[in-house]
Design a protein around this motif. Structure first.
Motif, PDB file in Angstrom:
ATOM      1  N   ALA A  13      -3.647   7.881   5.645  1.00  0.00           N
ATOM      2  CA  ALA A  13      -2.996   6.751   5.897  1.00  0.00           C
ATOM      3  C   ALA A  13      -1.453   6.882   5.121  1.00  0.00           C
ATOM      4  O   ALA A  13      -0.426   6.378   5.465  1.00  0.00           O
ATOM      5  N   ALA A  14      -1.697   7.341   3.931  1.00  0.00           N
ATOM      6  CA  ALA A  14      -0.415   7.575   2.851  1.00  0.00           C
ATOM      7  C   ALA A  14       0.451   8.413   3.366  1.00  0.00           C
ATOM      8  O   ALA A  14       1.674   8.096   3.589  1.00  0.00           O
ATOM      9  N   PHE A  15       0.010   9.740   3.963  1.00  0.00           N
ATOM     10  CA  PHE A  15       0.749  10.578   4.543  1.00  0.00           C
ATOM     11  C   PHE A  15       1.584  10.036   5.455  1.00  0.00           C
ATOM     12  O   PHE A  15       2.790  10.294   5.574  1.00  0.00           O
ATOM     13  N   ILE A  16       0.773   9.436   6.559  1.00  0.00           N
ATOM     14  CA  ILE A  16       1.644   8.998   8.048  1.00  0.00           C
ATOM     15  C   ILE A  16       2.673   7.864   7.605  1.00  0.00           C
ATOM     16  O   ILE A  16       3.617   7.840   8.158  1.00  0.00           O
ATOM     17  N   GLY A  17       2.039   7.081   6.684  1.00  0.00           N
ATOM     18  CA  GLY A  17       3.285   5.941   6.055  1.00  0.00           C
ATOM     19  C   GLY A  17       4.560   6.395   5.574  1.00  0.00           C
ATOM     20  O   GLY A  17       5.526   6.042   5.870  1.00  0.00           O
ATOM     21  N   PHE A  18       4.234   7.419   4.504  1.00  0.00           N
ATOM     22  CA  PHE A  18       5.174   8.037   4.039  1.00  0.00           C
ATOM     23  C   PHE A  18       6.276   8.851   4.793  1.00  0.00           C
ATOM     24  O   PHE A  18       7.541   8.485   5.071  1.00  0.00           O
ATOM     25  N   PHE A  19       5.678   9.490   5.615  1.00  0.00           N
ATOM     26  CA  PHE A  19       6.702  10.462   6.853  1.00  0.00           C
ATOM     27  C   PHE A  19       6.930   9.573   7.866  1.00  0.00           C
ATOM     28  O   PHE A  19       8.198  10.139   8.263  1.00  0.00           O
ATOM     29  N   GLY A  20       6.388   8.785   8.352  1.00  0.00           N
ATOM     30  CA  GLY A  20       6.474   7.825   9.301  1.00  0.00           C
ATOM     31  C   GLY A  20       7.883   6.975   8.952  1.00  0.00           C
ATOM     32  O   GLY A  20       8.968   6.877   9.664  1.00  0.00           O
TER      33      GLY A  20
END
Length: 79
Positions: A13-20
């Motif tokens: 979730a954090a990974f997708i939020g950051f890179f999104g």
């Protein structure tokens, strides 16, 4: 305890939020300033804040997987 990073929902979730958020920066710049600057995807600062997006996604994912009640409040309920 399962330590497999691929099964860690809060991490993803954090990974997708950051890179999104980083991915959206050039498109938001295009919509607001009417200029195409793809290099803003690799810059720091600006909106949307990728740090904030990652932290909020992490908090929500942990809350959804562990629960919204803090450990201190759980202890008080047991007494």
């Amino acid at each position: 305890m399962d330590n497999d990073i691929l099964a860690n929902a809060p991490f993803w979730a954090a990974f997708i939020g950051f890179f999104g958020a980083q991915f959206l920066k050039p498109f938001i710049t295009l919509a607001v300033e009417h200029i195409w600057t793809p290099n803003v995807a690799f810059s720091t600062g600006g909106m949307p804040s990728s740090h904030t997006a990652g932290v909020i996604a992490l908090i929500v994912a942990v809350g959804m997987s562990v629960g919204w009640v803090s450990g201190a409040r759980r202890e008080n309920k047991r007494k």
